[in-house]
Design a protein around this motif. Sequence first.
Motif, PDB file in Angstrom:
ATOM      1  N   UNK A 161       0.868  -1.215  -0.206  1.00  0.00           N
ATOM      2  CA  UNK A 161      -0.093   0.353  -0.025  1.00  0.00           C
ATOM      3  C   UNK A 161       0.677   1.007   0.213  1.00  0.00           C
ATOM      4  N   UNK A 162       1.040   1.916  -0.668  1.00  0.00           N
ATOM      5  CA  UNK A 162       1.703   3.455  -1.119  1.00  0.00           C
ATOM      6  C   UNK A 162       1.079   4.508  -1.241  1.00  0.00           C
ATOM      7  N   UNK A 163       1.003   5.568  -1.142  1.00  0.00           N
ATOM      8  CA  UNK A 163       0.584   6.810  -1.230  1.00  0.00           C
ATOM      9  C   UNK A 163       1.726   7.441  -2.568  1.00  0.00           C
ATOM     10  N   UNK A 164       2.948   7.163  -2.918  1.00  0.00           N
ATOM     11  CA  UNK A 164       3.683   7.531  -3.746  1.00  0.00           C
ATOM     12  C   UNK A 164       3.748   9.047  -3.723  1.00  0.00           C
ATOM     13  N   UNK A 165       4.133   9.908  -2.867  1.00  0.00           N
ATOM     14  CA  UNK A 165       3.973  11.646  -2.893  1.00  0.00           C
ATOM     15  C   UNK A 165       5.309  12.132  -3.192  1.00  0.00           C
ATOM     16  N   UNK A 166       5.569  11.829  -4.262  1.00  0.00           N
ATOM     17  CA  UNK A 166       5.478  11.223  -5.744  1.00  0.00           C
ATOM     18  C   UNK A 166       6.158   9.828  -5.186  1.00  0.00           C
ATOM     19  N   UNK A 167       6.755   8.957  -6.773  1.00  0.00           N
ATOM     20  CA  UNK A 167       7.425   7.833  -6.904  1.00  0.00           C
ATOM     21  C   UNK A 167       8.876   8.360  -6.506  1.00  0.00           C
ATOM     22  N   UNK A 168       9.121   7.280  -5.411  1.00  0.00           N
ATOM     23  CA  UNK A 168      10.793   7.552  -4.974  1.00  0.00           C
ATOM     24  C   UNK A 168      11.560   5.913  -5.362  1.00  0.00           C
ATOM     25  N   UNK A 169      12.874   5.964  -5.761  1.00  0.00           N
ATOM     26  CA  UNK A 169      13.830   5.020  -5.898  1.00  0.00           C
ATOM     27  C   UNK A 169      13.516   4.164  -4.142  1.00  0.00           C
ATOM     28  N   UNK A 170      12.658   4.649  -3.217  1.00  0.00           N
ATOM     29  CA  UNK A 170      12.873   3.822  -2.208  1.00  0.00           C
ATOM     30  C   UNK A 170      11.363   3.044  -2.598  1.00  0.00           C
ATOM     31  N   UNK A 171      10.808   3.221  -3.130  1.00  0.00           N
ATOM     32  CA  UNK A 171       9.226   3.051  -3.657  1.00  0.00           C
ATOM     33  C   UNK A 171       9.734   1.910  -4.335  1.00  0.00           C
TER      34      UNK A 171
END
Length: 357
Positions: A160-170
């Motif tokens: 489950x992610x917000x990705x605010x924004x999508x990073x290399x961590x995601x």
Amino acid sequence: MNEAANIYPSDKRAMQEVSALLEREGIRLDRNLDYTCAIRDDEGHIIATGSMYENTLRCFAVDHRHRGEGLLNRVISHLMEKELERGNLDLFLYTKVASARFFHDLGFYEIARVPERLVFMENQPDGFRHCLSRFERETQAFLTERGLTLGKDDPIAAIVMNANPFTKGHAHLVAQASRENKLVHIFLLSEDVSLVPYAARKELVERGIADFGNVVLHASGPYIISNATFPSYFLPDDDTASVGHAELDLTLFAKIAEALSIRRRYVGEEPFSQVTGLYNKVMREKLPELGVECRVIPRLAIAGRAVSASDVRQCVKDGDWQHLQELVPEATYDWFRSDAAAPVRARIAAADRVRHH
């Protein structure tokens, strides 16, 4: 006795009365509200109240000396009229366990409960089931498109992610889940309450996961970390409220996991956000009780610091493009430098706070 009427946030005295009434009835005034109403007695004292935020109803109380007079009915009717004026037909509420039967009689249906804490309800008898059906249809369409078949014992995971924004961590988290499972469900928080709007977040996640052949993306809908299920995720709150909301959200997630045969949930360590850290703590304790393994993955670190979307937003705010490029995939970086992202860059630049609490 007056009819239910709007209480404006600027009316400090009335809001103090509302808060005091709620406290006497063992309820905390939620700070995530956009409308509050109250009924006054003939002397002008507030004796019943209720509030809402977007399409959720919350914070109901009736003075114990006036119970049995139908005041709560009138408060709910008033709030539902206001929701109808807003065009909101699908309504949610959470309430104390002892009040669930009352709201059922008003046409609300229980979705989930946290024993001895709260009950989550909606006014559509099949709303949650329709959401589960959508997840199932999206999954089947994905499997068919990719030519994948699932065996009974194949490991299936969720993020489950917000990705605010999508990073290399995601991307790091998705990559590990993809390697270790036959199928990975990503539930992207779809409420537009973040500095980066949902449409942009979805586009960046789609680009970020394009190379993974076993990762299916879903819009989360209102049943996963939404302002209905977990409002304290979006606003600083006390730990007690956050724990209750987290337990409710995870109870709902367990029902989704059962429908999709999900047995693992992946989450990154949280060194920065108090609320997310508390949510992760509750998740580690509660998910195994609900039959879902919780895998906490060490955050990807760059130059000795864990990558976070908060740092990314700070880079955008500061115009630090060099550091930003180190933290995000190429697609995210290119989007932030594009003309399409200009309104988002301006919004982030104007924000007082870009770090998640």
